[in-house]
Design a protein around this motif. Sequence first.
Motif, PDB file in Angstrom:
ATOM      1  N   ARG A 251      -4.915   9.317  -1.523  1.00  0.00           N
ATOM      2  CA  ARG A 251      -5.595   8.101  -1.560  1.00  0.00           C
ATOM      3  C   ARG A 251      -4.410   7.079  -1.339  1.00  0.00           C
ATOM      4  NH1 ARG A 251      -8.725   8.087  -7.015  1.00  0.00           N
ATOM      5  NH2 ARG A 251      -9.837   6.074  -6.178  1.00  0.00           N
ATOM      6  N   GLU A 252      -5.179   5.808  -0.881  1.00  0.00           N
ATOM      7  CA  GLU A 252      -4.347   4.693  -0.692  1.00  0.00           C
ATOM      8  C   GLU A 252      -4.592   3.938  -1.923  1.00  0.00           C
ATOM      9  OE1 GLU A 252      -5.890   3.398   2.666  1.00  0.00           O
ATOM     10  OE2 GLU A 252      -4.192   3.969   4.039  1.00  0.00           O
TER      11      GLU A 252
ATOM     12  N   ARG B  10       4.070  -1.782   3.679  1.00  0.00           N
ATOM     13  CA  ARG B  10       4.005  -0.238   3.136  1.00  0.00           C
ATOM     14  C   ARG B  10       5.192  -0.008   1.990  1.00  0.00           C
ATOM     15  NH1 ARG B  10       0.062   3.044   4.072  1.00  0.00           N
ATOM     16  NH2 ARG B  10      -0.833   2.944   5.982  1.00  0.00           N
TER      17      ARG B  10
ATOM     18  N   LEU C 129      -6.079  -1.013   7.885  1.00  0.00           N
ATOM     19  CA  LEU C 129      -5.623   0.625   7.724  1.00  0.00           C
ATOM     20  C   LEU C 129      -6.552   1.381   8.456  1.00  0.00           C
ATOM     21  CD1 LEU C 129      -4.197   0.159   4.108  1.00  0.00           C
ATOM     22  CD2 LEU C 129      -2.908   0.520   6.133  1.00  0.00           C
TER      23      LEU C 129
ATOM     24  N   VAL D  99       0.933  -1.153  -0.021  1.00  0.00           N
ATOM     25  CA  VAL D  99      -0.172  -0.159   0.107  1.00  0.00           C
ATOM     26  C   VAL D  99       0.810   1.263   0.060  1.00  0.00           C
ATOM     27  CG1 VAL D  99      -1.671   1.115   1.258  1.00  0.00           C
ATOM     28  CG2 VAL D  99      -1.788  -1.185   1.398  1.00  0.00           C
ATOM     29  N   ARG D 100       0.470   2.263  -0.656  1.00  0.00           N
ATOM     30  CA  ARG D 100       1.218   3.656  -0.864  1.00  0.00           C
ATOM     31  C   ARG D 100       0.258   4.661  -0.892  1.00  0.00           C
ATOM     32  NH1 ARG D 100       4.823   5.170  -6.356  1.00  0.00           N
ATOM     33  NH2 ARG D 100       5.746   7.134  -4.968  1.00  0.00           N
ATOM     34  N   GLN D 101       0.246   5.741  -0.404  1.00  0.00           N
ATOM     35  CA  GLN D 101      -0.216   6.937  -0.364  1.00  0.00           C
ATOM     36  C   GLN D 101       0.052   7.813  -1.504  1.00  0.00           C
ATOM     37  OE1 GLN D 101      -2.679   8.754   1.658  1.00  0.00           O
ATOM     38  NE2 GLN D 101      -3.107   7.054   2.915  1.00  0.00           N
TER      39      GLN D 101
END
Length: 138
Positions: A18-19, A90, A134, A12-14
Amino acid sequence: MIREFSAGGVVVRQMRGREFVAVVRVRDEILALPKGHPDGDETSAQAAQREVREETGLEAELVERLGDVKYWYVRGGERVMKIVAFFLFRYRSGSVENHDHEVEEALWIPLEEAPRRLAYKGERDMADAAISRLREGR
């Protein structure tokens, strides 16, 4: 009956508020999570991290184990029970452009779209689990 074990990652990445989650296109329009068999003495978490790196080109930090997906299939006339352990990661660095030859493409999709866009039910469930974890962490 044959037993098979693999490990995979939900990275997951911002981005843009948004994710997003890293997925791979394995053939045609089939979107999946990166996964594969452990090598040598690798733990399942280490195998998942390596598969993420190889299939997506990304370096990622382990957050936690999300759960297991179990399913059956037939290979060469024999029944195979497969278990895939999935881990939440992450994003740290790298580019999806640097994926290996095992996948046609690696790309980022909005995490909230993953439960409907991933091809396999177990992986859609893991995307849902990542969303829940999350949200709990906020």
